[in-house]
Design an enzyme around this catalytic site. Structure first.
Site, short mmCIF file in Angstrom:
data_model
loop_
_atom_site.label_atom_id
_atom_site.label_comp_id
_atom_site.label_asym_id
_atom_site.label_seq_id
_atom_site.Cartn_x
_atom_site.Cartn_y
_atom_site.Cartn_z
N GLU A 1 1.12 -1.12 -0.10
CA GLU A 1 -0.02 0.13 -0.07
C GLU A 1 0.77 1.11 0.12
O GLU A 1 1.32 1.50 0.88
CB GLU A 1 -0.91 0.02 1.15
CG GLU A 1 -1.79 -1.29 1.42
CD GLU A 1 -2.89 -1.11 0.35
OE1 GLU A 1 -3.14 0.05 -0.20
OE2 GLU A 1 -3.77 -2.16 0.37
N CYS B 1 -2.47 9.30 2.36
CA CYS B 1 -2.07 8.70 0.71
C CYS B 1 -3.17 8.94 -0.07
O CYS B 1 -2.96 9.01 -1.38
CB CYS B 1 -2.05 7.16 1.09
SG CYS B 1 -3.26 6.32 1.99
P1 NAD Z 1 8.27 5.01 4.65
O1 NAD Z 1 8.35 4.11 3.50
O2 NAD Z 1 9.35 5.93 5.03
O3 NAD Z 1 8.26 4.13 5.95
C1 NAD Z 1 7.31 3.26 6.14
C2 NAD Z 1 7.74 2.15 7.08
O4 NAD Z 1 8.61 1.29 6.38
C3 NAD Z 1 8.38 2.68 8.43
O5 NAD Z 1 7.70 1.78 9.56
C4 NAD Z 1 9.72 2.59 8.33
O6 NAD Z 1 10.50 2.09 9.35
C5 NAD Z 1 9.93 1.13 7.39
N1 NAD Z 1 11.24 1.08 6.50
C6 NAD Z 1 12.04 2.00 6.23
N2 NAD Z 1 12.81 1.35 5.46
C7 NAD Z 1 12.81 0.01 5.48
C8 NAD Z 1 13.16 -0.82 4.90
N3 NAD Z 1 14.47 -0.92 4.01
N4 NAD Z 1 12.58 -2.18 5.11
C9 NAD Z 1 11.63 -2.45 5.60
N5 NAD Z 1 11.05 -1.25 6.07
C10 NAD Z 1 11.35 -0.25 5.99
O7 NAD Z 1 6.82 5.77 4.41
P2 NAD Z 1 6.03 6.80 5.52
O8 NAD Z 1 6.90 8.21 5.31
O9 NAD Z 1 5.93 6.20 6.84
O10 NAD Z 1 4.54 7.17 5.17
C11 NAD Z 1 4.37 7.61 4.15
C12 NAD Z 1 4.03 7.03 2.78
O11 NAD Z 1 2.94 6.15 2.95
C13 NAD Z 1 3.30 8.04 1.80
O12 NAD Z 1 3.87 7.72 0.59
C14 NAD Z 1 1.88 7.60 1.80
O13 NAD Z 1 1.30 7.90 0.71
C15 NAD Z 1 2.00 6.24 2.17
N6 NAD Z 1 0.84 5.71 2.44
C16 NAD Z 1 0.16 4.80 1.73
C17 NAD Z 1 -1.04 4.39 2.43
C18 NAD Z 1 -1.88 3.26 1.65
O14 NAD Z 1 -2.95 2.61 1.96
N7 NAD Z 1 -1.79 3.12 0.14
C19 NAD Z 1 -1.42 4.75 3.74
C20 NAD Z 1 -0.76 5.34 4.23
C21 NAD Z 1 0.55 6.14 4.00
#
Ligand code: NAD
Length: 497
Positions: free
Chosen positions: A238, A272
């Site tokens: 997502e 998102c």
């Molecule tokens: P992010 O990708 O920076 O982090 C998401 C998660 O991934 C965090 O828990 C982080 O610690 C973890 N992470 C970071 N590096 C990793 C790795 N190498 N391996 C595994 N996990 C890792 O995203 P964010 O800034 O927390 O969230 C914002 C983004 O999420 C925006 O792009 C938003 O659109 C999206 N989002 C999507 C939905 C949806 O349902 N489609 C919902 C909410 C947010």
């Protein structure tokens, strides 16, 4: 001489005040592996409980979460900076999804018989959806309970144990969620939370769980997918979006302006499925832009009770928002409300941009701030075409006075969900699946699809009686085959109009 020591804890900060909300452990690879090991034992127990008892436990989890709603919302308010009421609403949405998943899991996934078809009429066919085992859930910070619950609630209801890695910006929410779960299910660690930064998430993704449910940025999703490849771990992704909002010539303009503004600015635009681009049919463009701009000027970010929305949670995002506004203006766009100086760290005041070229960052990339670009289009067709001209495909909104035209356009919008005459109404509906296409990800949370995402089908056939002709035996004769071919020709050879 300084000796670099590895950090074992990290702090979660209130983005509005910079105050430390709490300190949490950084779980390393071994700690994540241990959690998965515990989850493996718990999943067998959870599965054995059966549908009825699991449903009772999950409804009790929901009850406990509801009784702790204000505590949870206050923590979300502290960790993300979003207004308390938004945090309450988000928790309410998470509760209603947990309720739907708990009540519908058996109906969607439980054993049923299916019709075997004429050629296999002697077989009884059983179909069920069995749990995968241990599901790793990696969550974002922007909706720290609503978003992960779309995976956690549905995965638990399907009979899996869950290891949850919340965002490093909202670890407390994850810790509290598991704590509340333990009051309803004290016997086994069916839901565990591991805390840490990116590497903790990477450890979970690469640990060989039975599925990873990832919500976050597209960039991180690609890394998670690469880590999953190691063990062929399936994944639901997502990711981000660049959602469009379309205003038709006969739309209710007041309602449309109100919804567009909420969709773009609520949670400081850190949504998102937030509105980032608005396409307005020519005849109502000026009137709509006037209304949306007037309303936008009234909004004020802050951390107090009257603030419309809070700060930008992730400091690094402020640079991206600033870059998008500047780029739009440099390329010929007009700032109708606000401008480059609307970025006042950690807040961003509302920004409404017009005449922004299609190739600018504010139109092509996810901004994730309280900014919108408003575009003039000739008609609904052009609006749909432009809305679809993006590598993302998450959701969208259409405001129109014509039901038929709106539904037809909604079906043509690329993405998993479209809401007509309201913003993001689908997100609250337990029965509807949620997910994207393209750079917005794949797989579905919520609804029956969301339950099946965390289960695998198991097909069983039981022969009830032998047919006079056994086609899969060396005793089969040529005559047997001729009879079957005549029957097949009778049933299947005719032409259809
Ligand atoms: P992010 O990708 O920076 O982090 C998401 C998660 O991934 C965090 O828990 C982080 O610690 C973890 N992470 C970071 N590096 C990793 C790795 N190498 N391996 C595994 N996990 C890792 O995203 P964010 O800034 O927390 O969230 C914002 C983004 O999420 C925006 O792009 C938003 O659109 C999206 N989002 C999507 C939905 C949806 O349902 N489609 C919902 C909410 C947010």
């Amino acid at each position: 001489m300084s000796v670099a020591t590895e950090r074992t804890t990290f702090e979660s900060l209130n983005p509005a005040t910079g105050e430390v909300v709490a300190e949490h452990p950084i779980h390393d690879e071994q700690a994540v592996r241990d959690a998965i090991e515990r989850a493996r034992k718990a999943t067998a127990w959870w599965r054995e409980l059966g549908w009825t008892e699991r449903r009772t436990r999950l409804l009790n989890f929901k009850g406990a979460l509801t009784r702790n709603l204000n505590r949870m919302a206050e923590l979300i308010h502290q960790e993300t900076g979003k207004p308390l009421q938004d945090a309450q609403l988000e928790t309410v949405m998470a509760i209603s999804h947990l309720d739907w998943a708990a009540r519908n899991a058996q109906k969607v996934l439980g054993q049923r018989t299916v019709f075997p078809g004429l050629m296999s009429i002697n077989q009884k066919c059983l179909l069920e959806y069995q749990p995968l085992g241990v599901v790793g859930v990696i969550g974002p910070w922007n909706y720290p309970i609503f978003t992960p619950m779309g995976s956690i609630g549905y995965a638990l209801a399907a009979g899996n144990a869950v290891v949850f890695k919340p965002s490093e910006f909202t670890p407390g929410v994850g810790v509290l969620l598991a704590e509340i779960f333990d009051t309803a299910v004290p016997e086994q660690p069916v839901l565990q939370t591991v805390t840490g930064l990116g590497p903790t998430g990477a450890a979970l993704a690469g640990a060989g769980t039975d599925k990873i449910a990832f919500t976050g940025s597209t960039r991180t999703a690609k890394r998670v997918m690469a880590a999953c490849a190691e063990h062929l771990t399936p994944m639901v992704a997502e990711c981000g979006g660049k959602d469009a909002f379309i205003v038709d010539a006969d739309a209710d303009l007041d309602a449309a302006a109100d919804a567009a503004l909420w969709g773009a600015m609520a949670n400081a635009g850190q949504t998102c499925i937030g509105v980032e681009r608005v396409y307005v049919v020519d005849s109502v463009y000026d009137a709509f832009l006037g209304k949306v701009s007037e309303k936008a000027r009234e909004l004020r970010p802050g951390f107090d009770r009257e603030a419309a929305y809070g700060p930008i949670t992730m400091p690094g995002q402020l640079d991206i928002i600033e870059r998008h506004i500047k780029d739009a203006l440099e390329k010929g766009g007009t700032a109708v409300v606000g401008g480059a100086d609307s970025v006042r760290r950690p807040y961003v005041e509302p920004v409404v941009l017009a005449d922004v070229p299609d190739d600018s960052a504010a139109v092509c990339e996810e901004t994730f701030g309280p900014t919108i670009t408003v575009h003039r289009v000739a008609d609904l067709d052009e609006a749909v075409r432009k809305a679809n001209d993006t590598s993302y495909g998450l959701a969208g909104t259409i405001f129109s006075g014509s039901r038929a035209r709106a539904v037809e356009a909604a079906r043509r919008l690329r993405g998993g969900m479209t809401s007509i005459n309201a913003f993001a109404a689908f997100a609250m509906v337990g029965a509807l699946p949620f997910g994207g296409v393209g750079e917005s990800g794949f797989g579905r949370i919520h609804g029956a699809d969301g339950l099946r995402e965390f289960a695998r089908s198991k097909a069983v056939t039981r022969q009830r009686f032998a047919l006079p002709t056994n086609l899969v035996s060396f005793s089969r004769t040529e005559k047997d085959m001729e009879r079957v071919l005549r029957l097949v020709a009778m049933v299947h050879a005719k032409r259809h109009k």
